[in-house]
Scaffold this active site. Structure first.
Site, PDB file in Angstrom:
ATOM      1  N   THR A   1       6.328   0.579   2.150  1.00 39.42           N
ATOM      2  CA  THR A   1       7.256   1.407   2.830  1.00 39.42           C
ATOM      3  C   THR A   1       6.449   2.371   3.815  1.00 39.42           C
ATOM      4  O   THR A   1       5.790   3.210   3.173  1.00 39.42           O
ATOM      5  CB  THR A   1       8.241   2.114   1.971  1.00 39.42           C
TER       6      THR A   1
ATOM      7  N   LYS B   1       9.778  10.807  -0.423  1.00 33.44           N
ATOM      8  CA  LYS B   1       8.999  10.194   0.725  1.00 33.44           C
ATOM      9  C   LYS B   1       9.779   9.214   1.733  1.00 33.44           C
ATOM     10  O   LYS B   1       9.646   9.491   3.008  1.00 33.44           O
ATOM     11  CB  LYS B   1       7.993   9.057   0.118  1.00 33.44           C
TER      12      LYS B   1
ATOM     13  N   LEU C   1       0.849  -1.166  -0.125  1.00 34.00           N
ATOM     14  CA  LEU C   1       0.013   0.095   0.074  1.00 34.00           C
ATOM     15  C   LEU C   1       0.999   1.249   0.151  1.00 34.00           C
ATOM     16  O   LEU C   1       1.960   1.252   0.428  1.00 34.00           O
ATOM     17  CB  LEU C   1      -0.911  -0.054   1.144  1.00 34.00           C
ATOM     18  N   PRO C   2       0.181   2.423  -0.450  1.00 36.39           N
ATOM     19  CA  PRO C   2       1.166   3.609  -0.435  1.00 36.39           C
ATOM     20  C   PRO C   2       1.852   4.294   0.811  1.00 36.39           C
ATOM     21  O   PRO C   2       2.923   4.345   0.728  1.00 36.39           O
ATOM     22  CB  PRO C   2       0.104   4.759  -1.129  1.00 36.39           C
TER      23      PRO C   2
ATOM     24  N   LYS D   1      15.354  -0.016   5.481  1.00 38.57           N
ATOM     25  CA  LYS D   1      14.815   0.606   4.080  1.00 38.57           C
ATOM     26  C   LYS D   1      15.358   1.869   4.263  1.00 38.57           C
ATOM     27  O   LYS D   1      15.764   2.555   3.304  1.00 38.57           O
ATOM     28  CB  LYS D   1      13.545   0.337   4.188  1.00 38.57           C
TER      29      LYS D   1
HETATM   30  P1  NAD Z   1       0.906   2.511  -5.831  1.00 39.36           P
HETATM   31  O1  NAD Z   1       0.160   3.922  -5.787  1.00 39.36           O
HETATM   32  O2  NAD Z   1       1.271   2.313  -7.413  1.00 39.36           O
HETATM   33  O3  NAD Z   1       0.048   1.264  -5.518  1.00 39.36           O
HETATM   34  C1  NAD Z   1      -0.582   0.978  -4.437  1.00 39.36           C
HETATM   35  C2  NAD Z   1      -2.123   0.498  -4.468  1.00 39.36           C
HETATM   36  O4  NAD Z   1      -2.763   0.417  -3.288  1.00 39.36           O
HETATM   37  C3  NAD Z   1      -3.060   1.436  -5.240  1.00 39.36           C
HETATM   38  O5  NAD Z   1      -3.599   0.454  -6.351  1.00 39.36           O
HETATM   39  C4  NAD Z   1      -4.256   1.955  -4.642  1.00 39.36           C
HETATM   40  O6  NAD Z   1      -5.397   1.766  -5.254  1.00 39.36           O
HETATM   41  C5  NAD Z   1      -4.143   0.668  -3.393  1.00 39.36           C
HETATM   42  N1  NAD Z   1      -4.766   0.987  -2.409  1.00 39.36           N
HETATM   43  C6  NAD Z   1      -4.704   2.244  -1.375  1.00 39.36           C
HETATM   44  N2  NAD Z   1      -5.476   2.105  -0.556  1.00 39.36           N
HETATM   45  C7  NAD Z   1      -6.113   0.905  -0.503  1.00 39.36           C
HETATM   46  C8  NAD Z   1      -7.002   0.307   0.520  1.00 39.36           C
HETATM   47  N3  NAD Z   1      -7.471   0.824   1.525  1.00 39.36           N
HETATM   48  N4  NAD Z   1      -7.423  -0.830   0.018  1.00 39.36           N
HETATM   49  C9  NAD Z   1      -6.980  -1.429  -0.856  1.00 39.36           C
HETATM   50  N5  NAD Z   1      -6.238  -0.943  -1.981  1.00 39.36           N
HETATM   51  C10 NAD Z   1      -5.754   0.339  -1.589  1.00 39.36           C
HETATM   52  O7  NAD Z   1       2.162   2.298  -5.338  1.00 39.36           O
HETATM   53  P2  NAD Z   1       3.456   1.517  -5.478  1.00 39.36           P
HETATM   54  O8  NAD Z   1       4.431   1.987  -6.381  1.00 39.36           O
HETATM   55  O9  NAD Z   1       3.061  -0.066  -6.003  1.00 39.36           O
HETATM   56  O10 NAD Z   1       4.113   1.345  -4.062  1.00 39.36           O
HETATM   57  C11 NAD Z   1       3.620   0.679  -3.164  1.00 39.36           C
HETATM   58  C12 NAD Z   1       4.642   0.650  -1.925  1.00 39.36           C
HETATM   59  O11 NAD Z   1       5.930   0.085  -2.209  1.00 39.36           O
HETATM   60  C13 NAD Z   1       4.725   2.174  -1.491  1.00 39.36           C
HETATM   61  O12 NAD Z   1       4.779   2.097   0.236  1.00 39.36           O
HETATM   62  C14 NAD Z   1       6.173   2.443  -1.848  1.00 39.36           C
HETATM   63  O13 NAD Z   1       6.876   3.278  -0.966  1.00 39.36           O
HETATM   64  C15 NAD Z   1       6.910   1.250  -1.966  1.00 39.36           C
HETATM   65  N6  NAD Z   1       7.971   1.119  -3.023  1.00 39.36           N
HETATM   66  C16 NAD Z   1       7.634   1.420  -4.309  1.00 39.36           C
HETATM   67  C17 NAD Z   1       8.790   1.111  -5.248  1.00 39.36           C
HETATM   68  C18 NAD Z   1       8.399   1.779  -6.453  1.00 39.36           C
HETATM   69  O14 NAD Z   1       9.437   1.665  -7.362  1.00 39.36           O
HETATM   70  N7  NAD Z   1       7.407   1.905  -7.190  1.00 39.36           N
HETATM   71  C19 NAD Z   1       9.961   0.896  -4.936  1.00 39.36           C
HETATM   72  C20 NAD Z   1      10.210   0.300  -3.510  1.00 39.36           C
HETATM   73  C21 NAD Z   1       9.103   0.334  -2.586  1.00 39.36           C
END
Ligand code: NAD
Length: 296
Positions: free
Chosen positions: A96, A246, A65-66, A171
């Site tokens: 994260t 972030k 999740l975000p 992390k």
């Molecule tokens: P993203 O925003 O693409 O995906 C998050 C998903 O969660 C979305 O589809 C959203 O609709 C869903 N969501 C939000 N609230 C919800 C709820 N209450 N119930 C169900 N679904 C819900 O984000 P991401 O890029 O996939 O990143 C996810 C996590 O991974 C973050 O914490 C980010 O910091 C971490 N991260 C991302 C990357 C990257 O390169 N994208 C790398 C390392 C870590």
């Protein structure tokens, strides 16, 4: 075959969920975004209408999740994971989030007799799709052992960092160092080039001398020396400025609450915040060199 629930099917979660399906698990998937669910259903996952429906029969629950507020509401809220999951299920939060939020959620899960780990990842969407993420895992030995087989499907390096929250500690400390080292590397290349030394020659010297670091050898902010670096594709991410920001904010808050000095972490946060506020949050974080060159 294990029954798995997957909540949060965004840029990272979508690929991770598909890898669990490919490995033969029955995956019940939920996201607030219907399109995200449709994508993984096409790959063989089963659509769930709510968090509670996704988790009710699961042996393992994965969340991606975000931010912390989403994690806390999905785990601790009414009809959330802790009230709807099967007793004995292992819970894996791969998002994260703040160390404190991770520890609070894990303690609530443990009080409700679940095994839980925080397992944030290193590696971006390409690694999520390929199943080659690195997981930094916090939680008890029992929770780690229960989570490991699920993590091994989605990643190639799984490290137990200690008690709950320690995955998040690893992390943010790593990413704070990365944010700082990228700015330092960009400053060095900018200085060398401004004084008449070309990027390739400086790279050849410094990458085998004491200035060597990952930001230089894998992600060189100056175009040329490292073919696969974002600097050779107009700084398209990669790892976006806003993502780095972030993580630096999480590190700064954690440093504050632990009464720890991190002046360079704080300065790096200001530098990436300025980039983001001027409309460049989507640029790869190595694009900070363009600001030093006064091109942004
Ligand atoms: P993203 O925003 O693409 O995906 C998050 C998903 O969660 C979305 O589809 C959203 O609709 C869903 N969501 C939000 N609230 C919800 C709820 N209450 N119930 C169900 N679904 C819900 O984000 P991401 O890029 O996939 O990143 C996810 C996590 O991974 C973050 O914490 C980010 O910091 C971490 N991260 C991302 C990357 C990257 O390169 N994208 C790398 C390392 C870590």
């Amino acid at each position: 075959m294990t029954q798995i629930a997957f909540i949060g099917l965004g840029n990272m979660g979508g690929g991770m969920c598909q890898n669990l399906v490919k490995a033969g698990h029955q995956v019940h998937a939920f996201d607030l975004n219907a399109n995200a669910i449709a994508k993984v259903v096409e790959a063989g996952a089963i659509a769930a209408g709510s968090v509670a429906e996704a988790v009710k029969d699961a042996d393992a629950v994965v969340t991606m999740l975000p931010a912390g507020k989403h994690v806390k509401s999905v785990y601790l809220g009414d009809d959330g994971i802790l009230s709807a999951a099967k007793p004995g299920a292992v819970l894996l939060d791969c998002s994260t989030i703040a160390v404190e939020d991770a520890r609070e959620t894990a303690h609530a899960a443990t009080d409700a007799s679940f095994l839980m780990v925080d397992a944030p990842v290193s590696g971006g969407t390409a690694a999520a799709d390929a199943g080659t993420l690195t997981f930094m895992v916090g939680g008890s030995e029992d929770a780690f052992n229960a989570a490991k087989p699920v993590l091994e499907v989605m990643g190639q390096k799984i490290v137990h960092a200690g008690a709950s929250g320690n995955g998040q500690v690893a992390k943010i400390a790593n990413n704070m160092l990365l944010g700082i080292s990228m700015i330092g590397t960009a400053e060095a290349f900018n200085l060398a080039e401004s004084l008449g030394l070309d990027a390739q020659t400086f790279f050849d010297i410094s990458s085998t001398a004491s200035g060597q670091c990952w930001s230089m050898t894998s992600y060189c902010p100056a175009p040329g020396p490292v073919e696969t670096a974002p600097s050779n594709r107009e700084y398209r991410p990669g790892f976006a400025v806003d993502m780095m920001l972030k993580d630096l904010r999480l590190a700064a808050n954690a440093a504050n609450s632990a009464d720890v000095e991190s002046p360079l972490g704080a300065m790096a946060e200001q530098i990436y915040a300025a980039l983001s506020e001027s409309g460049h949050g989507g640029l790869d974080f190595s694009g900070v060199i363009l600001r030093l060159k006064k091109e942004l």
